[in-house]
Motif scaffolding. Structure first.
Motif, PDB file in Angstrom:
ATOM      1  N   SER A  59       0.829  -1.216   0.000  1.00  0.00           N
ATOM      2  CA  SER A  59       0.000   0.000   0.000  1.00  0.00           C
ATOM      3  C   SER A  59       0.864   1.267   0.000  1.00  0.00           C
ATOM      4  CB  SER A  59      -0.951  -0.004   1.195  1.00  0.00           C
ATOM      5  OG  SER A  59      -0.206   0.141   2.369  1.00  0.00           O
ATOM      6  N   GLN A  60       2.119   1.111   0.512  1.00  0.00           N
ATOM      7  CA  GLN A  60       3.045   2.255   0.489  1.00  0.00           C
ATOM      8  C   GLN A  60       3.652   2.453  -0.904  1.00  0.00           C
ATOM      9  OE1 GLN A  60       6.146   1.605   3.333  1.00  0.00           O
ATOM     10  NE2 GLN A  60       4.875   2.137   5.099  1.00  0.00           N
ATOM     11  N   SER A  61       3.880   1.324  -1.598  1.00  0.00           N
ATOM     12  CA  SER A  61       4.628   1.428  -2.841  1.00  0.00           C
ATOM     13  C   SER A  61       3.797   1.278  -4.114  1.00  0.00           C
ATOM     14  CB  SER A  61       5.778   0.405  -2.844  1.00  0.00           C
ATOM     15  OG  SER A  61       5.308  -0.827  -2.376  1.00  0.00           O
ATOM     16  N   LEU A 117      11.600  -3.820   4.643  1.00  0.00           N
ATOM     17  CA  LEU A 117      11.530  -3.105   3.369  1.00  0.00           C
ATOM     18  C   LEU A 117      10.767  -1.788   3.521  1.00  0.00           C
ATOM     19  CD1 LEU A 117      10.798  -5.932   0.749  1.00  0.00           C
ATOM     20  CD2 LEU A 117      12.835  -4.483   0.875  1.00  0.00           C
ATOM     21  N   ALA A 118       9.729  -1.820   4.348  1.00  0.00           N
ATOM     22  CA  ALA A 118       8.900  -0.617   4.511  1.00  0.00           C
ATOM     23  C   ALA A 118       9.444   0.308   5.594  1.00  0.00           C
ATOM     24  CB  ALA A 118       7.484  -1.026   4.848  1.00  0.00           C
ATOM     25  N   LYS A 119      10.568  -0.082   6.185  1.00  0.00           N
ATOM     26  CA  LYS A 119      11.199   0.680   7.298  1.00  0.00           C
ATOM     27  C   LYS A 119      10.193   0.881   8.432  1.00  0.00           C
ATOM     28  CE  LYS A 119      14.860   2.276   4.575  1.00  0.00           C
ATOM     29  NZ  LYS A 119      14.777   1.211   3.603  1.00  0.00           N
ATOM     30  N   GLY A 120       9.461  -0.173   8.768  1.00  0.00           N
ATOM     31  CA  GLY A 120       8.507  -0.129   9.894  1.00  0.00           C
ATOM     32  C   GLY A 120       7.174   0.469   9.480  1.00  0.00           C
ATOM     33  N   ASP A 124       0.208   1.401  12.896  1.00  0.00           N
ATOM     34  CA  ASP A 124      -0.617   0.479  12.097  1.00  0.00           C
ATOM     35  C   ASP A 124      -0.328  -0.963  12.480  1.00  0.00           C
ATOM     36  OD1 ASP A 124      -2.057   2.144  10.648  1.00  0.00           O
ATOM     37  OD2 ASP A 124      -1.019   1.843   8.718  1.00  0.00           O
ATOM     38  N   LEU A 125       0.968  -1.301  12.442  1.00  0.00           N
ATOM     39  CA  LEU A 125       1.366  -2.679  12.676  1.00  0.00           C
ATOM     40  C   LEU A 125       1.127  -3.083  14.134  1.00  0.00           C
ATOM     41  CD1 LEU A 125       2.568  -5.058  11.082  1.00  0.00           C
ATOM     42  CD2 LEU A 125       4.744  -4.490  12.123  1.00  0.00           C
TER      43      LEU A 125
END
Lengths: 288, 254
Positions: A59-61, A117-120, A124-125
């Motif tokens: 969703s970030q990329s 990969l998403a740097k945290g 959310d997590l």
């Protein structure tokens, strides 16, 4: 909390989802525990973590994934994990339990890669890991309702087959029960329940809601139906007390729900131990 | 004419490195009580598993009630009792009645629950094995002998024509073994159920069975009990691979 429950939709969502999960998680949990598969729920929840982390990363990329509810990918990967566990159990017939650590590590491995990969993912997590009262949307609630209908229908229609398979697999096979088909459907349903419970209890604690109420119920019940009823009652109590405490203390509900169920388990263990120490009426009469 | 309910024809089976069964041919007819005897590792349990369809023979055919075992669907016609130790977890939360009812699972059919009538059938089955007073007890609370009676009730509840038992008395004390076998005799004599029983207790069971088969990789003897009794202990010792001396029940005082 009662007045807030009527005011805020997110609280209604959390409360209703919690109540439903409090029924379906221990309901399936009993069949998991008596078949000595308690760790399967743990393995699948970690595979769900990989799916959630993957979805959050995508969703970030990738724009297309930004609107996708991460719960769906979490559920899909848990279902995939459940099928892989079944496949691996077939490959290691004499060491069936090996399938669980393999899938569990795969889930954690992928999860760690996506998180790195998403740097945290920040809060959310954390919400997915330990549950959140405020994160349950109306859409999440509907998903929980649909899965609950599937679970209840499955248990209603396959109760006697599930009992026969759980009690004595060899006998069930000899009597012509299609154990393979029922086991695969059961595993997929377990994966769906894990996916549905993530929002409230959290990935890391969802398996405990499937096993701890059952562990307490098995101390109290003589019959299988009795164990089923006790498991659900204890599951519901844990969810209710856990949600109330989480709301008032403003902490993650996963922790409060699980700790409540642990307290109930300890009380039950203490009570059965005390009962065991007390001389029975018959023994008292004999002694007198 | 009495019908053949088990037909094993030239059955062969081998595990990875060794041949376990060679050219086994055996017929069991309606109402017969067969004792399948042989030393440890002689292939008795393997043969039972092939007859039940749990293992597939490398060569030869097995028919149940005239149908090939692979396509045999009327599973409710067979009652099965395995070695107690293999089959269940004694901590399982289930009552005796729940366990016996589970024997009706296939007969009741998919998508249906048990009815009051099914419950009555389970209680009747418990009555046959003299365990009706234990219906609401937890299965784990019973002794080994009582548990085996419950498993026989589970096997009987579907009103089978054939009862297959694989060393059902393992782990049961000697006193209960005698009453267990006399119950089997009653089931065969009064209820007309054919029985195929795998056992080590050659003295006791060959007195009760109508037919005896001696297995040690291949069948060394099969026939009427009276013919088996005429055999001398030296021949039986040769098949067993170690000295065997049969003790008659009168000598044992049973």
């Amino acid at each position: 909390m009662i007045s807030a429950l009527f005011t805020y939709e997110f609280l209604q969502n959390a409360f209703l989802s919690g109540l439903i999960i409090g029924v379906i998680a221990p309901l399936l949990g009993l069949f998991i525990v008596v078949r000595r598969l308690a760790l399967i729920a743990d393995a699948l929840s970690h595979v769900a973590l990989a799916g959630i982390a993957g979805s959050l990363f995508l969703s970030q990329s990738v724009l297309m994934f930004s609107a996708l509810n991460p719960v769906y990918l979490g559920m899909a990967s848990a279902v995939g994990g459940s099928l892989l566990i079944e496949k691996l159990r077939g490959a290691y017939k004499h060491f069936e339990e090996l399938a669980i650590p393999i899938i569990l590590s795969t889930g954690i491995g992928f999860g760690a890669i996506f998180i790195s990969l998403a740097k945290g993912f920040g809060s959310d997590l954390v919400g997915y890991l330990f549950g959140s009262v405020s994160a349950v949307s109306r859409q999440d609630l509907w998903v929980v309702v649909i899965i609950a209908v599937v679970v209840v229908a499955f248990i209603r229609f396959f109760y006697k087959e599930m009992f026969a398979l759980s009690f004595d697999k060899e006998y069930a096979k000899v009597s012509g029960i299609n154990g393979k088909f029922i086991q695969i459907v059961f595993m997929i349903i377990v994966a769906l329940v894990i996916g549905a419970s993530m929002r409230i209890v959290g990935i890391l604690l969802v398996s405990s809601l499937m096993t701890i109420p059952v562990a307490a119920a098995m101390q109290l019940a003589k019959s299988f139906k009795g164990a089923l009823v006790y498991s659900i009652v204890i599951g519901e109590l844990s969810v209710l007390i856990g949600l109330f405490s989480a709301f008032h203390l403003d902490i993650a509900p996963g922790g409060t729900i699980v700790i409540t169920s642990i307290i109930i388990l300890l009380l039950v263990l203490g009570w059965t131990k005390m009962k065991g120490k007390q001389p029975s009426k018959k023994a008292k009469e004999e002694f007198a | 004419m009495t019908k053949t309910i088990i037909e094993c024809n030239d059955v062969n089976f081998r595990y990875e490195h060794s041949t376990v069964l060679e050219n086994i041919s055996l017929d069991v007819k309606e109402g017969e009580f067969w004792a399948l005897i042989g030393p440890n590792g002689s292939g008795k349990s393997t043969l039972i598993n092939i007859i039940l369809g749990l293992l597939k023979a490398d060569k030869g055919t097995v028919k149940l009630f005239g149908q090939n075992v692979d396509s045999f669907k009327q599973r409710e016609r067979i009652g099965y009792v395995s070695q107690k130790s293999n089959s269940f977890n004694s901590g399982f939360p289930a009552t005796v009645l729940e366990v016996v009812k589970s024997g009706l699972t296939r007969k009741v059919g998919l998508f249906k629950g048990f009815s009051k009538h099914d419950e009555q059938k389970a209680l009747d089955s418990l009555r046959i094995v003299k365990m009706e007073d234990f219906a609401s007890k937890n299965i784990g609370e019973l002794s080994g002998g009582q548990q085996q009676r419950v498993f026989i009730a589970r096997a009987l509840v579907g009103e089978p024509d054939l009862l297959i038992m694989d060393e059902p008395t393992v782990g049961i004390d000697q006193k209960n073994v005698a009453s267990f076998y006399s119950m089997l005799n009653e089931l065969n004599g009064e209820h007309g159920i054919a029985i195929l029983l795998v056992t080590h207790e050659i003295d006791l069971v060959t007195e009760l069975a109508t037919h005896v088969a001696c297995l040690n990789r291949s069948i060394h003897f099969h026939g009427m009990q009276s013919d088996y009794k005429k055999m001398n202990d030296t021949d039986i010792s040769l098949w067993y691979g170690h000295p065997v001396r049969r003790v008659h029940q009168e000598q044992k005082g049973i």
